[in-house]
Design an enzyme around this catalytic site. Structure first.
Site, PDB file in Angstrom:
ATOM      1  N   HIS A 261     -16.791 -16.906 -66.681  1.00 47.98           N
ATOM      2  CA  HIS A 261     -17.908 -17.555 -66.476  1.00 47.98           C
ATOM      3  C   HIS A 261     -18.431 -18.538 -67.850  1.00 47.98           C
ATOM      4  CE1 HIS A 261     -22.144 -18.800 -65.454  1.00 47.98           C
ATOM      5  NE2 HIS A 261     -21.885 -18.406 -64.310  1.00 47.98           N
ATOM      6  N   ASP A 312     -19.050 -13.795 -57.506  1.00 50.29           N
ATOM      7  CA  ASP A 312     -18.377 -14.131 -56.442  1.00 50.29           C
ATOM      8  C   ASP A 312     -17.427 -12.995 -56.042  1.00 50.29           C
ATOM      9  OD1 ASP A 312     -19.086 -16.769 -55.709  1.00 50.29           O
ATOM     10  OD2 ASP A 312     -17.926 -17.457 -57.436  1.00 50.29           O
TER      11      ASP A 312
HETATM   12  N1  COA Z   1      -8.565 -15.369 -64.986  1.00 49.51           N
HETATM   13  C1  COA Z   1      -7.654 -15.516 -66.241  1.00 49.51           C
HETATM   14  N2  COA Z   1      -8.018 -15.945 -67.251  1.00 49.51           N
HETATM   15  C2  COA Z   1      -9.336 -16.649 -67.530  1.00 49.51           C
HETATM   16  C3  COA Z   1     -10.450 -16.753 -66.354  1.00 49.51           C
HETATM   17  C4  COA Z   1      -9.837 -16.096 -65.056  1.00 49.51           C
HETATM   18  N3  COA Z   1     -10.634 -16.236 -64.019  1.00 49.51           N
HETATM   19  N4  COA Z   1     -11.444 -17.064 -66.681  1.00 49.51           N
HETATM   20  C5  COA Z   1     -11.095 -17.364 -67.942  1.00 49.51           C
HETATM   21  N5  COA Z   1     -10.079 -17.069 -68.364  1.00 49.51           N
HETATM   22  C6  COA Z   1      -9.394 -17.366 -69.799  1.00 49.51           C
HETATM   23  C7  COA Z   1      -9.090 -18.595 -70.036  1.00 49.51           C
HETATM   24  O1  COA Z   1      -7.755 -19.025 -69.711  1.00 49.51           O
HETATM   25  C8  COA Z   1      -8.969 -19.156 -71.364  1.00 49.51           C
HETATM   26  O2  COA Z   1      -8.018 -18.318 -72.167  1.00 49.51           O
HETATM   27  P1  COA Z   1      -7.235 -18.991 -73.302  1.00 49.51           P
HETATM   28  O3  COA Z   1      -8.371 -18.938 -74.513  1.00 49.51           O
HETATM   29  O4  COA Z   1      -6.026 -18.025 -73.551  1.00 49.51           O
HETATM   30  O5  COA Z   1      -6.972 -20.333 -72.690  1.00 49.51           O
HETATM   31  C9  COA Z   1     -10.333 -18.026 -71.743  1.00 49.51           C
HETATM   32  O6  COA Z   1     -10.241 -17.027 -70.839  1.00 49.51           O
HETATM   33  C10 COA Z   1     -11.690 -18.929 -71.735  1.00 49.51           C
HETATM   34  O7  COA Z   1     -11.477 -19.552 -70.577  1.00 49.51           O
HETATM   35  P2  COA Z   1     -12.117 -21.044 -70.362  1.00 49.51           P
HETATM   36  O8  COA Z   1     -11.322 -21.721 -69.301  1.00 49.51           O
HETATM   37  O9  COA Z   1     -12.512 -21.702 -71.867  1.00 49.51           O
HETATM   38  O10 COA Z   1     -13.461 -20.569 -69.640  1.00 49.51           O
HETATM   39  P3  COA Z   1     -14.464 -21.833 -68.987  1.00 49.51           P
HETATM   40  O11 COA Z   1     -15.907 -21.564 -69.377  1.00 49.51           O
HETATM   41  O12 COA Z   1     -14.008 -23.145 -69.132  1.00 49.51           O
HETATM   42  O13 COA Z   1     -14.251 -21.599 -67.310  1.00 49.51           O
HETATM   43  C11 COA Z   1     -14.577 -20.624 -65.429  1.00 49.51           C
HETATM   44  C12 COA Z   1     -15.097 -20.696 -66.606  1.00 49.51           C
HETATM   45  C13 COA Z   1     -15.773 -19.891 -64.589  1.00 49.51           C
HETATM   46  C14 COA Z   1     -14.243 -22.097 -64.811  1.00 49.51           C
HETATM   47  C15 COA Z   1     -13.422 -19.852 -65.375  1.00 49.51           C
HETATM   48  O14 COA Z   1     -13.382 -18.574 -65.976  1.00 49.51           O
HETATM   49  C16 COA Z   1     -12.594 -19.654 -64.273  1.00 49.51           C
HETATM   50  O15 COA Z   1     -11.741 -20.498 -63.503  1.00 49.51           O
HETATM   51  N6  COA Z   1     -12.786 -18.562 -63.194  1.00 49.51           N
HETATM   52  C17 COA Z   1     -12.190 -18.326 -61.980  1.00 49.51           C
HETATM   53  C18 COA Z   1     -12.985 -19.137 -61.038  1.00 49.51           C
HETATM   54  C19 COA Z   1     -14.269 -18.638 -60.638  1.00 49.51           C
HETATM   55  O16 COA Z   1     -14.115 -17.354 -60.332  1.00 49.51           O
HETATM   56  N7  COA Z   1     -15.310 -19.130 -60.695  1.00 49.51           N
HETATM   57  C20 COA Z   1     -16.492 -18.705 -60.311  1.00 49.51           C
HETATM   58  C21 COA Z   1     -17.476 -18.901 -61.497  1.00 49.51           C
HETATM   59  S1  COA Z   1     -19.112 -18.239 -61.087  1.00 49.51           S
END
Ligand code: COA
Length: 375
Positions: A261, A312
């Site tokens: 998140h 979710d």
């Molecule tokens: N699965 C695997 N790795 C994940 C992850 C996931 N669902 N969510 C975050 N990470 C990892 C990222 O790859 C990143 O790793 P790194 O530092 O080695 O590159 C780290 O955790 C930080 O994540 P980041 O992409 O900076 O987080 P963000 O704040 O930009 O993205 C989301 C947040 C929600 C978009 C992201 O967690 C995601 O895509 N989750 C899956 C989709 C989802 O469930 N969305 C509903 C949100 S309520």
């Protein structure tokens, strides 16, 4: 000139104030108008939360009765509107169908942004009452079934189930669905809400803003994740393989849906309440497959990466157990989030300034347009 600071994805940027909800990641807490969301789930219905969203206070008994009656009265769609939904190709995603149906509602009156607040409140209530009918109508048509008209004598959630399936499920299912509606209702400046506020800020109308919100919510990084979670659960199939599946996913650096998140980094405040609904549904079905699968997946993800499940994660399998097709999960999210979106639309209009950030150009330097023969 100093290099501009780029905040990719607006991460960490505070763009405005809001009195609608407060997310405190440090304490994993979420409040709507000052009330903890968990307490609202225990003590209030979705209709009361919708009223709270728009009015800032919970309704008293009379206000709630009048509100429920008004909502029930507005559920039905016009014949033309039903026809528009019938003509949507069955292969279209239900979010696209809903986006079109909401947009069509907006063609039935001339609406401009920032109109007297009362007009927009009335439209918000109309959207709230009609969106479940749009979703159910589309579901019945796409599955080749006869449409079931809304029934004014049923409460909102019971009526939604009846319009979809022709029957009202037992109270534990109604309660789980109502709880999910409250949990999904509002979450500060998430992507779709920010989209709604951005559209509002150009003084566009509420239907355009909500249509844009639906487009944003559809994405799998946002609302579309509840569908993606269930597809992943079905792909894994056997709960006994969940831990191994997650180890391999992590090794392959796969993005695992339902985890992570932008704001909560040590757990989503809404998860325990929804998880408890998932447990109630599993007990009702006498099937703990998705509970065991959830446990296996989250154990490995938390142990190895410290990334926690988001709302979710328990919501996807909950809707599946309630009998909804996977493609309906994000439209169902809209049924709830319409309350938060429209509250933000109204709030943006109260003290509006056009949302227009800057960008830092990193393309080629300025150059002359070459003559035709030299291109
Ligand atoms: N699965 C695997 N790795 C994940 C992850 C996931 N669902 N969510 C975050 N990470 C990892 C990222 O790859 C990143 O790793 P790194 O530092 O080695 O590159 C780290 O955790 C930080 O994540 P980041 O992409 O900076 O987080 P963000 O704040 O930009 O993205 C989301 C947040 C929600 C978009 C992201 O967690 C995601 O895509 N989750 C899956 C989709 C989802 O469930 N969305 C509903 C949100 S309520």
């Amino acid at each position: 000139m100093a290099e501009p600071q780029i905040q990719k994805g607006l991460a960490g940027v505070t763009v405005d104030t809001t009195a609608i909800s407060k997310v405190v990641p440090e304490t994993n807490s979420l409040t709507y108008r000052g009330y903890a969301v968990q307490e609202l789930c225990a003590e209030a219905s979705f209709e009361e939360v919708a009223w709270l969203m728009w009015n800032g206070e919970l309704p008293d008994a009379d206000e709630l009765d009048r509100f429920k009656a008004e909502e029930a009265k507005r559920r039905e769609l016009s014949d033309d509107h039903i026809e528009v939904i019938r003509r949507i190709p069955p292969a279209a995603h239900p979010m696209d169908a809903l986006r079109t149906a909401v947009s069509y509602l907006g063609t039935m009156e001339i609406a401009w942004g920032g109109e007297p607040e009362l007009a927009d409140r009335d439209r918000a209530l109309d959207l709230f009452a009609k969106i479940p009918t749009m979703i159910a109508t589309d579901y019945r048509f796409r599955t080749g079934e006869v449409r079931i008209a809304p029934r004014e004598d049923l409460p909102m959630v019971e009526n939604f189930f009846n319009m979809c399936f022709g029957e009202v499920p037992p109270p534990e299912v109604i309660k789980a669905f109502d709880t999910s509606m409250i949990l999904y209702a509002e979450h500060s400046f998430n992507a779709s809400t920010f989209t709604v506020r951005t559209i509002a800020s150009s003084r566009s109308d509420i239907f355009s803003a909500v249509t844009g919100g639906i487009g944003s919510l559809k994405g799998p990084l946002h609302g579309g994740a509840n569908e993606a979670v269930m597809k992943m659960f079905l792909e894994i199939g056997d709960p006994d393989t969940a831990e191994q599946w997650m180890r391999e996913a992590i090794a392959r650096k796969r993005l695992v849906m339902g985890f992570g998140h932008r704001v909560y980094k040590s757990g989503d405040s809404r998860v325990p309440t929804m998880r408890s609904c998932l447990e109630d549904l599993a007990a009702w079905k006498g099937d703990d497959t998705w509970i065991r699968m959830s446990d296996g997946l989250q154990k490995v993800m938390i142990d190895e990466k410290g990334i926690h499940p988001n709302l979710d994660f328990p919501a996807g399998p909950s809707y599946h157990m309630m009998g909804f097709d996977i493609e309906m999960f994000t439209p169902i999210f809209v049924m709830s989030r319409i309350t938060g979106w429209t509250a933000h639309y109204l709030e943006q209009n109260l003290d509006n300034r056009l949302i227009r950030p800057l960008s830092a150009y990193d393309g080629v330097a300025q150059r002359p347009v070459p003559p035709i023969g030299e291109r």
